[in-house]
Structure formats: C-alpha cells, structure tokens
Design a protein around this motif. Structure first.
Motif, PDB file in Angstrom:
ATOM      1  N   GLU A   1      -7.289   1.301   3.211  1.00  0.00           N
ATOM      2  CA  GLU A   1      -8.120   0.959   4.363  1.00  0.00           C
ATOM      3  C   GLU A   1      -9.539   1.486   4.180  1.00  0.00           C
ATOM      4  O   GLU A   1     -10.512   0.797   4.504  1.00  0.00           O
ATOM      5  CB  GLU A   1      -7.505   1.499   5.652  1.00  0.00           C
ATOM      6  N   SER A   2      -9.659   2.677   3.636  1.00  0.00           N
ATOM      7  CA  SER A   2     -10.970   3.257   3.374  1.00  0.00           C
ATOM      8  C   SER A   2     -11.741   2.449   2.330  1.00  0.00           C
ATOM      9  O   SER A   2     -12.943   2.197   2.481  1.00  0.00           O
ATOM     10  CB  SER A   2     -10.795   4.707   2.905  1.00  0.00           C
ATOM     11  N   ARG A   3     -11.052   2.012   1.295  1.00  0.00           N
ATOM     12  CA  ARG A   3     -11.709   1.214   0.250  1.00  0.00           C
ATOM     13  C   ARG A   3     -12.120  -0.156   0.789  1.00  0.00           C
ATOM     14  O   ARG A   3     -13.178  -0.671   0.434  1.00  0.00           O
ATOM     15  CB  ARG A   3     -10.792   1.053  -0.964  1.00  0.00           C
ATOM     16  N   ILE A   4     -11.302  -0.749   1.637  1.00  0.00           N
ATOM     17  CA  ILE A   4     -11.662  -2.024   2.267  1.00  0.00           C
ATOM     18  C   ILE A   4     -12.962  -1.860   3.051  1.00  0.00           C
ATOM     19  O   ILE A   4     -13.898  -2.643   2.920  1.00  0.00           O
ATOM     20  CB  ILE A   4     -10.529  -2.530   3.194  1.00  0.00           C
ATOM     21  N   SER A   5     -13.018  -0.816   3.858  1.00  0.00           N
ATOM     22  CA  SER A   5     -14.196  -0.548   4.673  1.00  0.00           C
ATOM     23  C   SER A   5     -15.427  -0.297   3.800  1.00  0.00           C
ATOM     24  O   SER A   5     -16.519  -0.817   4.075  1.00  0.00           O
ATOM     25  CB  SER A   5     -13.934   0.663   5.575  1.00  0.00           C
TER      26      SER A   5
ATOM     27  N   SER B   1       0.815  -1.214   0.000  1.00  0.00           N
ATOM     28  CA  SER B   1       0.000   0.000   0.000  1.00  0.00           C
ATOM     29  C   SER B   1       0.847   1.262   0.000  1.00  0.00           C
ATOM     30  O   SER B   1       0.501   2.245  -0.656  1.00  0.00           O
ATOM     31  CB  SER B   1      -0.939   0.020   1.213  1.00  0.00           C
ATOM     32  N   GLY B   2       1.936   1.239   0.753  1.00  0.00           N
ATOM     33  CA  GLY B   2       2.799   2.422   0.828  1.00  0.00           C
ATOM     34  C   GLY B   2       2.028   3.654   1.268  1.00  0.00           C
ATOM     35  O   GLY B   2       1.266   3.624   2.237  1.00  0.00           O
ATOM     36  N   ALA B   3       2.192   4.747   0.521  1.00  0.00           N
ATOM     37  CA  ALA B   3       1.539   6.018   0.846  1.00  0.00           C
ATOM     38  C   ALA B   3       0.018   5.939   0.681  1.00  0.00           C
ATOM     39  O   ALA B   3      -0.700   6.801   1.180  1.00  0.00           O
ATOM     40  CB  ALA B   3       2.099   7.136  -0.034  1.00  0.00           C
ATOM     41  N   ARG B   4      -0.472   4.898   0.000  1.00  0.00           N
ATOM     42  CA  ARG B   4      -1.920   4.728  -0.217  1.00  0.00           C
ATOM     43  C   ARG B   4      -2.587   3.932   0.907  1.00  0.00           C
ATOM     44  O   ARG B   4      -3.751   3.568   0.778  1.00  0.00           O
ATOM     45  CB  ARG B   4      -2.181   4.002  -1.540  1.00  0.00           C
TER      46      ARG B   4
END
Length: 177
Positions: free
Chosen positions: A23-27, A15-18
């Motif tokens: 995490e937001s997309r997972i949620s 993921s690095g800087a993303r």
C-alpha cells in the motif's frame, strides 16, 4: 498544475504480510507520477466478482487509472473488463498499461462500404491479428494506411474516422519511441 487521480488495488492473498508495504509503494508511485491516490482497495479471494466491483469503484469515483503492486494482483494479466476502462500502473516493474477500449470485430459488423474501404479494413484486420487482437481499432486502420500509401483519407471519412482523430493518432504512431 492539474492533478490526475487514481485508485490503488491489491489482493490481500498476494500481498500477505507485505500488504502495508505494498500500500505504501502504491501511494509512493502514484504520487511520484502526479496522481492523487483517492483510495486503495484491498480484497481477498472471498470477494465475489472483484473486477466488477473494481469497475464500480472506478465509476463511482470518476477515475480511469489503477495503481497496483504488480500484475500478480490481476492473476498475471489485466482482465479485458478493466483494460477497457482504465490505465493500469504497476509498481514493480514500474509500467503503465494503457486503456484499450472495446473494439468491434469485423465479423460482427454489417455495413456497405467501397472496395477501397474493404481493402483498408482487411489490411487493418491482418495487423490486429498479427498483434494478437480480436478486433480492429483506429490504430490498426492507421497502420494499414502506412502499409498501403496509395490509400487516401477518403476511406477513413467513409467509416467515420475524421481528420481530428487520424491526424493526432497518425502523429503518435509515427513518432520514434
């Protein structure tokens, strides 16, 4: 409505800087699909035995679904140790990889069966091998029955597959996708 629960998983080195965005997309995807996201674990390369730790997390939380940004977080392929115990949902592309419980190789099994059962299991083994699987599971046996319509349900009972199992699975396998 019953809420299903899941755990999020990502690797910080991927993921690095993303990471926050991932995490937001997972949620978001978990919520969209009706899952209560209990937690997201984010581990880097320095974590020892990450798949073992992920299985422990699943077990402790009583979960059987993982949501991850993509398969890169599993080095491109879901490890068998995870695939045995959990469905995996990827955010991009949005896909669900169904759990595949461990199967037993016919070469490892020792039991006495009728010639009809041996023919059914041999056909199921061919189907499993053609699909790239090392072992035979119920779906392979049922597909073998479809391939060999002269085989009755007797051999299924002989190897411990009852009508409650083969009825549901056969219906699933014969439904158009």
């Amino acid at each position: 409505m019953t809420t299903r629960a899941a755990i999020g998983y990502l690797r910080t080195d991927i993921s690095g800087a993303r990471q926050q965005w991932d995490e937001s997309r997972i949620s978001s995807v978990a919520g969209k699909l009706g899952y209560d996201l209990r937690k997201t674990v984010a581990w880097g390369l320095r974590v020892e035995e990450p798949m073992k730790r992920l299985r422990v997390q699943l077990s402790r939380l009583g979960l059987s679904t993982i949501v991850t940004p993509n398969l890169d977080h599993f080095d491109g392929k879901i490890p068998g140790a995870i695939r045995e115990v959990a469905d995996v949902i990827t955010v991009s592309p949005e896909m669900k990889y169904m759990r595949r419980p461990r199967t037993v190789s016919l070469a490892d099994a020792t039991f006495a069966v009728s010639p009809e059962v041996m023919a059914l299991l041999a056909s199921a083994a061919e189907i499993a091998e053609a699909g790239g699987r090392d072992g035979v599971d119920v779906e392979h046996v049922l597909l073998a029955m479809l391939r060999n319509p002269e085989i009755t349900v007797g051999p299924l009972r002989e190897i411990g597959i009852g009508p409650e199992t083969y009825g549901k699975r056969l219906a699933q396998l014969t439904q158009p996708s």
